[in-house]
Write a protein that holds these residues in place. Structure first.
Motif, PDB file in Angstrom:
ATOM      1  N   TYR A  22       0.945  -1.101   0.060  1.00  0.00           N
ATOM      2  CA  TYR A  22      -0.132   0.168   0.111  1.00  0.00           C
ATOM      3  C   TYR A  22       0.824   1.366   0.085  1.00  0.00           C
ATOM      4  N   SER A  23       0.504   2.265  -0.860  1.00  0.00           N
ATOM      5  CA  SER A  23       1.051   3.481  -0.853  1.00  0.00           C
ATOM      6  C   SER A  23       1.095   4.109   0.560  1.00  0.00           C
ATOM      7  N   LEU A  24       1.983   5.214   0.838  1.00  0.00           N
ATOM      8  CA  LEU A  24       1.962   6.219   1.776  1.00  0.00           C
ATOM      9  C   LEU A  24       0.518   6.730   2.074  1.00  0.00           C
ATOM     10  N   GLU A  25       0.013   7.189   1.029  1.00  0.00           N
ATOM     11  CA  GLU A  25      -1.322   7.794   1.120  1.00  0.00           C
ATOM     12  C   GLU A  25      -2.384   6.885   1.433  1.00  0.00           C
ATOM     13  N   GLN A  26      -2.410   5.590   0.884  1.00  0.00           N
ATOM     14  CA  GLN A  26      -3.125   4.596   1.362  1.00  0.00           C
ATOM     15  C   GLN A  26      -3.094   4.202   2.869  1.00  0.00           C
ATOM     16  N   LEU A  27      -1.754   4.101   3.414  1.00  0.00           N
ATOM     17  CA  LEU A  27      -1.550   3.650   4.745  1.00  0.00           C
ATOM     18  C   LEU A  27      -2.297   4.806   5.612  1.00  0.00           C
ATOM     19  N   ASN A  28      -2.041   6.154   5.195  1.00  0.00           N
ATOM     20  CA  ASN A  28      -2.661   7.339   6.090  1.00  0.00           C
ATOM     21  C   ASN A  28      -4.195   7.363   5.840  1.00  0.00           C
ATOM     22  N   LYS A  29      -4.967   7.028   4.869  1.00  0.00           N
ATOM     23  CA  LYS A  29      -5.894   7.247   4.716  1.00  0.00           C
ATOM     24  C   LYS A  29      -6.988   6.555   5.773  1.00  0.00           C
ATOM     25  N   ILE A  30      -7.806   7.557   6.427  1.00  0.00           N
ATOM     26  CA  ILE A  30      -8.881   7.149   7.346  1.00  0.00           C
ATOM     27  C   ILE A  30     -10.320   7.389   6.695  1.00  0.00           C
ATOM     28  N   PRO A  31     -10.678   6.065   6.397  1.00  0.00           N
ATOM     29  CA  PRO A  31     -11.922   6.154   5.767  1.00  0.00           C
ATOM     30  C   PRO A  31     -13.222   6.722   6.362  1.00  0.00           C
ATOM     31  N   GLU A  32     -14.110   7.305   5.735  1.00  0.00           N
ATOM     32  CA  GLU A  32     -15.329   7.808   6.297  1.00  0.00           C
ATOM     33  C   GLU A  32     -15.949   6.807   7.201  1.00  0.00           C
ATOM     34  N   GLY A  33     -16.188   7.513   8.457  1.00  0.00           N
ATOM     35  CA  GLY A  33     -16.930   6.544   9.312  1.00  0.00           C
ATOM     36  C   GLY A  33     -16.108   5.732  10.304  1.00  0.00           C
ATOM     37  N   MET A  34     -14.886   5.786   9.964  1.00  0.00           N
ATOM     38  CA  MET A  34     -13.730   4.954  10.808  1.00  0.00           C
ATOM     39  C   MET A  34     -12.904   5.908  11.452  1.00  0.00           C
ATOM     40  N   SER A  35     -12.414   5.308  12.548  1.00  0.00           N
ATOM     41  CA  SER A  35     -11.513   6.117  13.314  1.00  0.00           C
ATOM     42  C   SER A  35      -9.889   6.065  13.184  1.00  0.00           C
ATOM     43  N   ASN A  36      -9.673   5.249  12.400  1.00  0.00           N
ATOM     44  CA  ASN A  36      -8.143   4.928  12.266  1.00  0.00           C
ATOM     45  C   ASN A  36      -7.888   4.433  11.044  1.00  0.00           C
ATOM     46  N   ASN A  37      -6.701   4.373  10.722  1.00  0.00           N
ATOM     47  CA  ASN A  37      -5.975   3.901   9.511  1.00  0.00           C
ATOM     48  C   ASN A  37      -5.055   2.568   9.605  1.00  0.00           C
ATOM     49  N   LEU A  38      -4.717   2.099   8.559  1.00  0.00           N
ATOM     50  CA  LEU A  38      -3.799   1.023   8.212  1.00  0.00           C
ATOM     51  C   LEU A  38      -2.666   1.267   9.228  1.00  0.00           C
ATOM     52  N   ILE A  39      -1.832   2.312   8.904  1.00  0.00           N
ATOM     53  CA  ILE A  39      -0.547   2.398   9.572  1.00  0.00           C
ATOM     54  C   ILE A  39      -0.697   2.786  11.217  1.00  0.00           C
ATOM     55  N   TRP A  40      -1.797   3.276  11.408  1.00  0.00           N
ATOM     56  CA  TRP A  40      -2.106   3.200  12.904  1.00  0.00           C
ATOM     57  C   TRP A  40      -2.273   1.995  13.668  1.00  0.00           C
ATOM     58  N   ASN A  41      -2.876   1.144  13.015  1.00  0.00           N
ATOM     59  CA  ASN A  41      -3.206  -0.135  13.362  1.00  0.00           C
ATOM     60  C   ASN A  41      -1.774  -1.083  13.638  1.00  0.00           C
ATOM     61  N   ILE A  42      -0.932  -0.648  12.530  1.00  0.00           N
ATOM     62  CA  ILE A  42       0.275  -1.293  12.677  1.00  0.00           C
ATOM     63  C   ILE A  42       1.175  -0.944  13.822  1.00  0.00           C
ATOM     64  N   GLY A  43       1.343   0.381  13.821  1.00  0.00           N
ATOM     65  CA  GLY A  43       1.935   1.108  14.883  1.00  0.00           C
ATOM     66  C   GLY A  43       1.445   0.654  16.393  1.00  0.00           C
ATOM     67  N   HIS A  44       0.170   0.524  16.321  1.00  0.00           N
ATOM     68  CA  HIS A  44      -0.512   0.178  17.569  1.00  0.00           C
ATOM     69  C   HIS A  44      -0.138  -1.175  17.953  1.00  0.00           C
ATOM     70  N   ILE A  45      -0.299  -2.236  17.072  1.00  0.00           N
ATOM     71  CA  ILE A  45       0.200  -3.608  17.570  1.00  0.00           C
ATOM     72  C   ILE A  45       1.563  -3.585  17.994  1.00  0.00           C
ATOM     73  N   VAL A  46       2.664  -2.855  17.532  1.00  0.00           N
ATOM     74  CA  VAL A  46       3.941  -2.982  17.831  1.00  0.00           C
ATOM     75  C   VAL A  46       4.156  -2.258  19.208  1.00  0.00           C
ATOM     76  N   VAL A  47       3.646  -1.085  19.545  1.00  0.00           N
ATOM     77  CA  VAL A  47       3.769  -0.542  20.773  1.00  0.00           C
ATOM     78  C   VAL A  47       2.930  -1.140  21.793  1.00  0.00           C
ATOM     79  N   SER A  48       1.600  -1.666  21.558  1.00  0.00           N
ATOM     80  CA  SER A  48       1.150  -2.750  22.587  1.00  0.00           C
ATOM     81  C   SER A  48       1.734  -3.891  23.114  1.00  0.00           C
ATOM     82  N   GLN A  49       2.431  -4.357  22.035  1.00  0.00           N
ATOM     83  CA  GLN A  49       3.145  -5.650  22.249  1.00  0.00           C
ATOM     84  C   GLN A  49       4.522  -5.290  23.236  1.00  0.00           C
ATOM     85  N   GLN A  50       5.069  -4.324  23.033  1.00  0.00           N
ATOM     86  CA  GLN A  50       5.952  -3.918  23.727  1.00  0.00           C
ATOM     87  C   GLN A  50       5.512  -3.465  25.273  1.00  0.00           C
ATOM     88  N   GLY A  51       4.524  -2.890  25.326  1.00  0.00           N
ATOM     89  CA  GLY A  51       4.018  -2.602  26.615  1.00  0.00           C
ATOM     90  C   GLY A  51       3.517  -3.977  27.479  1.00  0.00           C
TER      91      GLY A  51
END
Length: 151
Positions: A22-51
């Motif tokens: 996926y392109s940078l634009e696609q990774l950053n896109k927050i679809p209408e009606g949703m609260s996050n995007n692809l890259i946030w989910n990936i960053g989130h699982i990384v930091v959550s595992q560390q915590g």
């Protein structure tokens, strides 16, 4: 633990494909009606595992405090994650997994502070945390499958 780690490796390989396909634009896109995007989910699982694994074991995490703040529970994606940040997340996606497996095999983890997740899971020890992490990553993969339909 071999099966648990194999599940985790497969999960992380799936996340890696999102970063590669996926392109940078696609990774950053927050679809209408949703609260996050692809890259946030990936960053989130990384930091959550560390915590869940390192912080609750009283060990230093492999992510910066800034990264933790950007992707922790309750954070909101800005939709402006840079290519440099994406590349950092991509590297951490694999390096944190490999380091955790190595640390587990080398007996680095000595203690664990029990923790109850926001979804009601009671994590009493490191094994609980590692197994819950696979469940947590599966949830976020499901969110990402939905998001990709709209980008």
């Amino acid at each position: 633990m071999e099966a648990t780690f194999n599940i985790w490796k497969t999960s992380r390989a799936t996340y890696l494909k999102f970063l590669e396909n996926y392109s940078l634009e696609q990774l950053n896109k927050i679809p209408e009606g949703m609260s996050n995007n692809l890259i946030w989910n990936i960053g989130h699982i990384v930091v959550s595992q560390q915590g869940l694994v390192y912080r609750l074991s009283g060990l230093p995490m492999q992510v910066t405090p800034e990264m933790m703040d950007a992707f922790k529970n309750g954070s909101v994606p800005t939709g402006n994650t840079s290519l440099e940040e994406v590349n950092e997340i991509k590297a951490l996606l694999i390096s944190t997994m490999n380091q955790t497996i190595s640390d587990y095999e080398n007996g680095v983890f000595k203690e664990y502070t029990p923790y109850e997740t926001k979804t009601g899971f009671s994590l009493q020890n490191l094994h609980d945390a590692i197994q819950f992490n696979n469940y947590h990553e599966g949830i976020h993969l499901g969110f990402m499958m939905k998001i990709k339909k709209f980008i």
